[in-house]
Design a protein around this motif. Structure first.
Motif, short mmCIF file in Angstrom:
data_model
loop_
_atom_site.label_atom_id
_atom_site.label_comp_id
_atom_site.label_asym_id
_atom_site.label_seq_id
_atom_site.Cartn_x
_atom_site.Cartn_y
_atom_site.Cartn_z
N PRO A 193 38.15 30.85 -28.68
CA PRO A 193 39.45 30.17 -28.57
C PRO A 193 40.43 30.77 -29.57
N GLY A 194 41.70 30.78 -29.22
CA GLY A 194 42.67 31.42 -30.10
C GLY A 194 44.08 30.95 -29.88
N ALA A 195 45.02 31.85 -30.09
CA ALA A 195 46.43 31.48 -30.15
C ALA A 195 47.00 30.98 -28.83
N ASP A 199 43.73 25.50 -21.96
CA ASP A 199 44.37 24.70 -20.91
C ASP A 199 45.68 25.34 -20.46
N ALA A 200 46.36 26.06 -21.37
CA ALA A 200 47.58 26.77 -20.98
C ALA A 200 47.25 27.93 -20.04
N ILE A 201 46.11 28.58 -20.27
CA ILE A 201 45.67 29.67 -19.39
C ILE A 201 45.35 29.12 -18.01
N SER A 202 44.61 28.01 -17.97
CA SER A 202 44.27 27.41 -16.68
C SER A 202 45.51 26.94 -15.93
N THR A 205 47.45 30.02 -14.50
CA THR A 205 46.78 30.88 -13.52
C THR A 205 45.98 30.12 -12.47
N GLY A 206 45.71 28.83 -12.71
CA GLY A 206 44.86 28.07 -11.81
C GLY A 206 43.39 28.43 -11.94
N MET A 207 43.05 29.17 -13.00
CA MET A 207 41.67 29.61 -13.20
C MET A 207 40.93 28.68 -14.16
N ARG A 208 39.68 28.42 -13.86
CA ARG A 208 38.86 27.59 -14.72
C ARG A 208 38.07 28.47 -15.66
N GLY A 302 43.99 21.39 -26.98
CA GLY A 302 44.98 22.45 -27.04
C GLY A 302 44.63 23.46 -28.12
N LEU A 303 45.61 23.81 -28.95
CA LEU A 303 45.37 24.75 -30.05
C LEU A 303 44.40 24.19 -31.08
#
Length: 319
Positions: A193-195, A199-202, A205-208, A302-303
């Motif tokens: 996990p990082g910056a 959940d922002a990535i998901s 992009t809709g990717m899990r 989140g972060l």
């Protein structure tokens, strides 16, 4: 140890040093990196030696663009989506390496994959452009210690070394990049996990993302060692009181009562602010000479997931 403003002239000098096989500390939007030519095995070995980093711990390669990344690794469609969404930026993708990519074998620590990202910081981008080489660049600190978010932090860790440090100011994020493995079956695995919050990535992009049970003795990405990001002082998590002789790393509007040193990561409980301040705060409290740092609870959302990850590694039993 020279700290120099990252002027065009200084960047040109740094690029010449890197092309000659030397090391340069450069700012990125995450933390400062110890950069070397990723195609030069001796230069990469110098990174490991200078940091005291285990050679089984792979490095991230920094490049100028998606096209430059494509020359080094296979980028499947789901990774292409991530790259176009988050690059330049604080996302590292672990991809299948191209056999003929000329990257030094030490960079990958013997793995068939390559960790790669396109940084957003203008100084890092300028240095990559000026060298014309992919740059291997782990955090510019002694292995296992607190990551640097200012040029002065780098100088603290390498006071006895002759190292050119490009000063680009304080890092915007203050946490290392998020690392994702882009698997051949189209799935994603969160390796660190990082910056950029998962959940922002998901959401973008809709990717899990799946989270594996990693083995700290066999890391598949940087930042997975059990003890990492550690100050000299001990670290005690989820503190509800502060013991005598401890410093306090506080979070939120109601810090614990103490007569010792205190830094509040965010009086307003803002996780972005807390992430930005984390490593600098640990360094400052460690410099007070306390034997331990008590850390107030931080929500693992989140972060906060990345913040808690770094703190857990800072608090881990040290070998």
């Amino acid at each position: 140890m020279p700290i120099v403003a990252a002027t065009p002239e200084a960047i040109a000098d740094a690029a010449q040093l890197v092309r000659a096989g030397g090391l340069v500390a450069m700012p990125t939007e995450t933390v400062y990196g110890l950069a070397a030519d990723a195609t030069n095995g001796r230069a990469v070995a110098a990174i490991y030696a200078t940091k005291g980093r285990p050679s089984f711990n792979p490095l991230i390669v920094h490049v100028a663009s998606i096209d430059a990344a494509r020359a080094l690794a296979h980028i499947p469609p789901h990774a292409e989506t991530l790259a176009r969404t988050f690059w330049p930026g604080a996302l590292t993708l672990v991809l299948e390496a191209r056999p003929s990519n000329a990257i030094a074998s030490l960079v990958t620590a013997g793995l068939a994959t390559l960790a790669i990202r396109v940084p957003a910081h203008p100084v890092a981008r300028a240095l990559i452009a000026a060298t014309g080489r992919p740059l291997a660049a782990p955090s510019a600190n002694r292995s296992g210690r607190i990551s640097p978010t200012t040029a002065a932090h780098v100088a603290e860790d390498f006071a006895a070394d002759s190292l050119l440090i490009l000063d680009g100011g304080a890092c915007a994020h203050g946490l290392e990049s998020t690392i994702l493995a882009c698997n051949a079956d189209g799935t994603l695995t969160l390796l660190r996990p990082g910056a950029i919050a998962s959940d922002a990535i998901s959401a973008a992009t809709g990717m899990r993302l799946t989270i594996p049970q990693s083995n700290p003795n066999i890391p598949t990405a940087p930042g997975q060692l059990a003890s990492h990001y550690a100050p000299r002082a001990g670290v005690r998590l989820d503190a509800v009181i502060v013991h005598p002789g401890e410093a306090l790393l506080a979070f939120g509007p109601k810090p614990l009562a103490t007569s010792g040193p205190v830094i509040n990561l965010s009086p307003t409980a803002d996780l972005i602010e807390a992430a930005h301040n984390l490593f600098a705060a640990l360094r400052t409290l460690d410099a007070t000479g306390v034997s331990a740092i008590a850390v107030m609870p931080i929500p693992a959302t989140g972060l906060g997931i990345a913040i808690c990850d770094r703190l857990a590694r800072a608090a881990a039993v040290r070998s």
